[in-house]
Design an enzyme around this catalytic site. Sequence first.
Site, PDB file in Angstrom:
ATOM      1  N   ASP A   1      -2.198   2.336  -4.525  1.00  0.00           N
ATOM      2  CA  ASP A   1      -3.411   2.778  -3.842  1.00  0.00           C
ATOM      3  C   ASP A   1      -4.514   1.737  -3.999  1.00  0.00           C
ATOM      4  OD1 ASP A   1      -2.213   5.176  -3.123  1.00  0.00           O
ATOM      5  OD2 ASP A   1      -2.860   6.192  -4.962  1.00  0.00           O
TER       6      ASP A   1
ATOM      7  N   HIS B   1       0.824  -1.212   0.000  1.00  0.00           N
ATOM      8  CA  HIS B   1       0.000   0.000   0.000  1.00  0.00           C
ATOM      9  C   HIS B   1       0.859   1.265   0.000  1.00  0.00           C
ATOM     10  CE1 HIS B   1      -3.670   2.032   0.007  1.00  0.00           C
ATOM     11  NE2 HIS B   1      -4.255   1.558   1.095  1.00  0.00           N
TER      12      HIS B   1
END
Length: 412
Positions: free
Chosen positions: A387, A383
């Site tokens: 995204d 992450h």
Amino acid sequence: MSSEVKVPTLGESVAEATIGEWLKQPGEAVRQDEPIASLETDKVAVEVMSPIDGVMGEQIAAVGDTVEVGALIAMIEEGEGGSAPAPAAKDKPAAASDDAARASDGEETGDAAVLSPAVRRAVLEHGIDPSSVKGTGKDGRLTKEDVVAAAQAKKDGGAAPAPAPSASPSPSPAPAARGERREERVRMTRLRQTIAKRLKSAQDTAALLTTFNDCDMTAVIETREKYKSLFEKKHGIKLGFMSFFAKAACLALKDVPAANAYIEGDEIVYHDYVDISVAVSAPNGLVVPVIRNADAMSFAEIELAIAEFGKKAKDGTLTMEEMKGGTFTISNGGVFGSLMSTPIINPPQSAVLGLHRIEDRPVAVNGEVVIRPMMYLALSYDHRLIDGREAVTALKIMKEAIEDPARILIDL
């Protein structure tokens, strides 16, 4: 006259290995370029070959010893081999086997005493009763290949090979008393240690997150069924599901380049190619050979590459170069029956696609409940770089390409 046996060059950045198994014992005849020892490195098993025809001499390193590249590990003597019993390695008669596996009562009796660490690992990994397998090694001893063959026979539904006949009866281990509990300690292989370190490092370093979707496999199954005979006749390889997912992944990674990139320091490294690491189960653990330039390959080329890697993984002949690199990984837990999982990325990569078993489930199609062959897909990602919107988009593209394979052909 003697000839020295030294640890060969093991690959880029690999400076040491562990003696996994001696394939020849002192006094046994050897031929030039015949394997005499198996070395375990962080990634692969490497066989050490005899430099000359002769007789196996002194073993300077024992099973379990860590040895550096160029280190002297054995001697080969000129002459012809005899049938004398093989002595243990120099100054280490039982240390390696004691460390590798020992019952909690601290004793080894009967057949257990002649199993090498490599054979013990294979026995534990495959769940095979060693007393039910006929050994093909010296004096009827079990080899790793014997255990793997028995495991394959068991998997195929056949009976395990009959136990080897014994020239003289040997005492059997005393059966455990009712309620008695035992333990056995087995030293981790270098490969297993490396897998553990890398996976833990991925969890400690990356911001791991997993997104899921389900996929209707109807179109792929029908396409495969329709063309599998022609495909195999033309290309000499069966048409599997993995090539569909590899091509679907390539499609998604072009549209979502972050999923095909990685973080290096404070920079993001992007790739204009797709090298897919394919997670393959090997006797000593999980390995990830790389299909290079998968985005430019045909279905047949991908299937041939996967089949070759699978064979090499089973035989333990994968090279360092074949597992180097990779920009994205596909792991198929479905072959073992997994319904759903959260795969861990293969550092320094930033994403991994997890495939699972196909099962018939009721789904709503055009307002009606129908039964369809469904598979859960899982995309784990870093992450820090990818995204949620990008991850979901990439997985959605893969799902749509599998449900409508024509998308792969027209790059949609």
